[in-house]
Design an enzyme around this catalytic site. Structure first.
Site, mmCIF file in Angstrom:
data_model
loop_
_atom_site.group_PDB
_atom_site.id
_atom_site.type_symbol
_atom_site.label_atom_id
_atom_site.label_comp_id
_atom_site.label_asym_id
_atom_site.label_seq_id
_atom_site.Cartn_x
_atom_site.Cartn_y
_atom_site.Cartn_z
ATOM 1 C CB THR A 207 -0.923 -0.007 1.241
ATOM 2 O OG1 THR A 207 -1.806 -1.130 1.165
ATOM 3 C CG2 THR A 207 -1.756 1.268 1.323
ATOM 4 C CD GLN B 276 -9.969 -21.893 17.340
ATOM 5 O OE1 GLN B 276 -10.908 -21.120 17.527
ATOM 6 N NE2 GLN B 276 -10.158 -23.165 17.032
ATOM 7 C CG ASP C 272 -1.605 -7.456 -3.802
ATOM 8 O OD1 ASP C 272 -1.616 -7.716 -2.578
ATOM 9 O OD2 ASP C 272 -2.585 -6.992 -4.393
ATOM 10 C CB SER C 273 1.714 -8.212 1.003
ATOM 11 O OG SER C 273 0.520 -7.738 1.569
ATOM 12 C CB THR D 227 -0.173 -4.106 6.165
ATOM 13 O OG1 THR D 227 -1.408 -4.005 5.449
ATOM 14 C CG2 THR D 227 0.508 -2.743 6.204
ATOM 15 C CG ASP D 228 -3.439 -7.614 3.259
ATOM 16 O OD1 ASP D 228 -3.832 -6.948 4.229
ATOM 17 O OD2 ASP D 228 -3.994 -7.586 2.143
ATOM 18 C CB THR E 178 0.020 -11.480 14.754
ATOM 19 O OG1 THR E 178 -0.990 -12.048 13.922
ATOM 20 C CG2 THR E 178 -0.643 -10.844 15.964
#
Length: 338
Positions: free
Chosen positions: A14, A273, A58-59, A90-91, A161
């Protein structure tokens, strides 16, 4: 800054995009826009050389082979610079930062990964501050690891994360202290930083198409879902369990499948999780059966670290038993010692 020279590698993301009729797309003159911005802060920044990928990644589409490309690009230029800044989307930034930490073990220079939530040329963009701070940190003599610098935080790359797609505080390290808080001054947390190693021990294997698959347990999920994943013949399986590593144990078929998978050389790892968690198989009776069939716990690793570490160990050509042993051992600060 003290004569330091930083390698600035633009891989995509981005930060280098501009608005078009079809949505955001790579900016045609990103290098020029970037240079003009940094020139206005030249007195407070180290010297840098920009290396821009001709085809930005594009990540969202990033693959293990892309991690490998970036890692090898740093290794090839390692002697030319005092530190590196990697501009990335960032993804999947946390995946790439984690992979770089495994490839560049024994790192004795800063490798700072950054990007932005808002493109560089857009009002209110967070790109300028992230980039300027990253360049300054890349000139530090106190940092000897891969880190993510984002919105006034410096985080260990393999402990990070992505926690938000809408807030500027996009990243956090839920199970490890921040390496620095960045306000009017940069306050390094020296106790959290990796010590300076005596020498580099880079590992740059070919990242092949080894299949590592996740299975996320939900209440009432039929065990045929696990069978369907194992039928794809993965090299490793990540079980996203409840709490501290608990999986449903009412259906004996689960343990039978996991035992068969172990006999077929599949490495099976259980994680939680929960964002804040520490998984040790066998803490509860529900997990004792998994331990008996060779499932190993991920301790306090992030999901990104689990996924990337399995890929890296597989690429190193280790046997399933060797991977199980190496997986639970800290290689570059990604997991707390058991």
């Amino acid at each position: 800054m003290n004569g330091k020279h930083i390698g600035l590698i633009y891989t995509g993301g981005t930060v280098g995009m501009a608005k078009t009729a079809n949505g955001y797309a790579p900016m045609p003159d990103f290098a020029g826009v970037l240079t003009r911005l940094l020139d206005t802060h030249r007195d407070g920044l180290p010297r840098y050389t920009l290396h821009a990928y001709p085809s930005p990644i594009d990540s969202t589409n990033a693959r293990p082979q892309d991690w490998q490309t970036i890692g090898r690009d740093i290794a090839v230029r390692y002697e030319d610079y005092d530190g590196f800044v990697i501009l990335h989307g960032t993804d999947t930034m946390a995946y790439t930062a984690t992979a770089l930490s495994f490839m560049l073990q024994g790192l004795r220079k800063p490798v700072i990964v950054t990007g932005s939530q808002i493109p560089l040329g857009v009002p209110r963009s967070d790109a300028a501050q992230n980039l300027i701070t990253s360049l300054q940190l890349a000139a530090s003599d106190a940092i000897h690891e891969v880190a993510i610098c984002f919105h006034q935080r410096l985080l260990r790359g393999n402990r990070s994360t992505k926690v938000s797609s809408t807030r500027l505080e996009a990243f956090d390290s839920p199970n490890y202290p921040r390496l620095a808080e960045i306000g009017i001054e940069v306050r390094l947390n020296e106790d959290a930083l990796l010590p300076r190693p005596t020498h580099e021990q880079f590992e740059l294997p070919d990242y092949r198409q080894d299949l590592v698959l996740p299975v996320r347990f939900v209440p009432g999920m039929p065990m045929s879902v696990v069978k369907a994943m194992l039928d794809l013949k993965p090299r490793a399986l990540i079980l996203e369990c409840f709490g501290s590593g608990n999986a449903p144990d009412r259906d004996p078929a689960l343990l039978q499948m996991l035992n068969e998978a172990r006999r077929n050389g599949v490495v099976t790892v259980a994680c939680s999780q929960s964002l804040h968690a520490e998984v040790a198989i066998g803490t509860y009776a529900a997990g004792a059966g998994m331990s008996a069939v060779g499932v190993i716990g991920a301790c306090d690793m992030t999901f990104e670290a689990i996924y990337v570490k399995l890929h890296h160990l597989l690429a190193m050509g280790l046997s399933a038993d060797a991977i199980r042993e190496q997986f639970q051992r800290p290689l570059c600060g990604e997991v707390s010692a058991l």
